[in-house]
Write an enzyme that holds these catalytic residues in place. Structure first.
Site, PDB file in Angstrom:
ATOM      1  N   ASP A 188      -5.009  10.660  -7.364  1.00 18.99           N
ATOM      2  CA  ASP A 188      -4.403  11.415  -6.284  1.00 18.99           C
ATOM      3  C   ASP A 188      -4.741  10.653  -5.004  1.00 18.99           C
ATOM      4  O   ASP A 188      -5.730   9.919  -4.967  1.00 18.99           O
ATOM      5  CB  ASP A 188      -4.985  12.838  -6.259  1.00 18.99           C
ATOM      6  CG  ASP A 188      -4.480  13.651  -5.088  1.00 18.99           C
ATOM      7  OD1 ASP A 188      -3.256  13.649  -4.848  1.00 18.99           O
ATOM      8  OD2 ASP A 188      -5.318  14.273  -4.404  1.00 18.99           O
ATOM      9  N   ASP A 248      -4.551  11.922  -1.194  1.00 20.67           N
ATOM     10  CA  ASP A 248      -5.262  12.679  -0.163  1.00 20.67           C
ATOM     11  C   ASP A 248      -6.469  13.392  -0.763  1.00 20.67           C
ATOM     12  O   ASP A 248      -6.340  14.176  -1.693  1.00 20.67           O
ATOM     13  CB  ASP A 248      -4.329  13.697   0.486  1.00 20.67           C
ATOM     14  CG  ASP A 248      -3.143  13.043   1.194  1.00 20.67           C
ATOM     15  OD1 ASP A 248      -3.256  11.864   1.573  1.00 20.67           O
ATOM     16  OD2 ASP A 248      -2.111  13.717   1.365  1.00 20.67           O
ATOM     17  N   ASN A 264       1.541  14.186  -4.310  1.00 16.03           N
ATOM     18  CA  ASN A 264       2.533  15.144  -3.813  1.00 16.03           C
ATOM     19  C   ASN A 264       2.668  14.924  -2.311  1.00 16.03           C
ATOM     20  O   ASN A 264       1.656  14.897  -1.610  1.00 16.03           O
ATOM     21  CB  ASN A 264       2.085  16.587  -4.061  1.00 16.03           C
ATOM     22  CG  ASN A 264       2.143  16.985  -5.520  1.00 16.03           C
ATOM     23  OD1 ASN A 264       2.782  16.343  -6.335  1.00 16.03           O
ATOM     24  ND2 ASN A 264       1.456  18.066  -5.849  1.00 16.03           N
ATOM     25  N   GLN A 265       3.883  14.791  -1.846  1.00 18.26           N
ATOM     26  CA  GLN A 265       4.133  14.590  -0.416  1.00 18.26           C
ATOM     27  C   GLN A 265       5.164  15.603   0.067  1.00 18.26           C
ATOM     28  O   GLN A 265       6.266  15.268   0.492  1.00 18.26           O
ATOM     29  CB  GLN A 265       4.561  13.144  -0.142  1.00 18.26           C
ATOM     30  CG  GLN A 265       3.449  12.138  -0.375  1.00 18.26           C
ATOM     31  CD  GLN A 265       2.271  12.366   0.551  1.00 18.26           C
ATOM     32  OE1 GLN A 265       2.423  12.569   1.755  1.00 18.26           O
ATOM     33  NE2 GLN A 265       1.061  12.346  -0.007  1.00 18.26           N
ATOM     34  N   CYS A 291       8.575  16.670 -10.890  1.00 20.43           N
ATOM     35  CA  CYS A 291       7.634  15.613 -10.512  1.00 20.43           C
ATOM     36  C   CYS A 291       6.409  16.108  -9.747  1.00 20.43           C
ATOM     37  O   CYS A 291       5.390  15.427  -9.727  1.00 20.43           O
ATOM     38  CB  CYS A 291       8.331  14.519  -9.719  1.00 20.43           C
ATOM     39  SG  CYS A 291       9.239  15.040  -8.251  1.00 20.43           S
TER      40      CYS A 291
END
Length: 182
Positions: free
Chosen positions: A8, A10, A55-56, A103
């Site tokens: 991951d 962040d 994840n953004q 996703c």
């Protein structure tokens, strides 16, 4: 087949929700966490494939454009290169939280696609995250799961926990040195 380390971004590689930065929406919001560069360099030198799966949701929510995300990732690669470290590939979900896409973690699609593309043995690979969705995605993808950081994630049943990415990297390199990486 190679062993992959799926990271991951962040909270594992860079600061988030810290005194310096809340969210990473532009390159000057990106600060490597202490030990992240050195940890990724250890993983690189040991022969692991290293991937970022992130994840953004800020893209889907309109806080950033995908072009800006690319600039953030360019800065990440540049910052890591200063430590002699690098990542093999980056996958990201641009969708809003709760968009029910395939996703976004905790769904495993980013991990599955990278594993297929790079011929990674998922069963002997690791998903490293700082939150429950990361660990759930790793479990669904069939990887070993690693929780890092100081967040209070009591409900997370990761296979193992470490204080940061560097301590995990030290452990996994020693573990696979004794077994012999393929």
């Amino acid at each position: 087949m190679d062993i992959g380390i799926f990271l991951d971004r962040d909270g594992v590689i860079n600061e988030v929700l810290s005194k310096r930065v809340k969210f990473v929406n532009k390159p000057n919001d990106f600060y490597l966490l202490e030990g992240a560069g050195e940890g990724i360099r250890l993983l690189n030198k040991a022969g692991f494939k290293v991937f970022v799966v992130t994840n953004q949701g800020g893209i889907g929510l309109g806080y950033m454009q995908e072009s800006m995300l690319q600039k953030v990732h360019q800065k990440m690669r540049k910052d890591l290169a200063e430590f002699g470290a690098g990542v093999d590939d980056i996958a990201y979900c641009p969708h809003k939280p709760h968009a029910n896409c395939a996703c976004r973690k905790p769904e495993p699609q980013m991990i599955l696609e990278l594993a297929k593309k790079y011929h990674v043995d998922r069963e002997n690979s690791y998903m490293v995250g700082d939150r429950a969705p990361d660990i759930e995605a790793g479990k669904k993808a069939g990887t070993k799961t690693v929780l890092v950081g100081e967040r209070n994630e009591e409900q997370v049943a990761a296979d193992m926990c470490f204080s940061n990415l560097f301590s995990f990297a030290e452990w996994v390199v020693k573990e696979h040195d004794s077994e012999g990486l393929e």
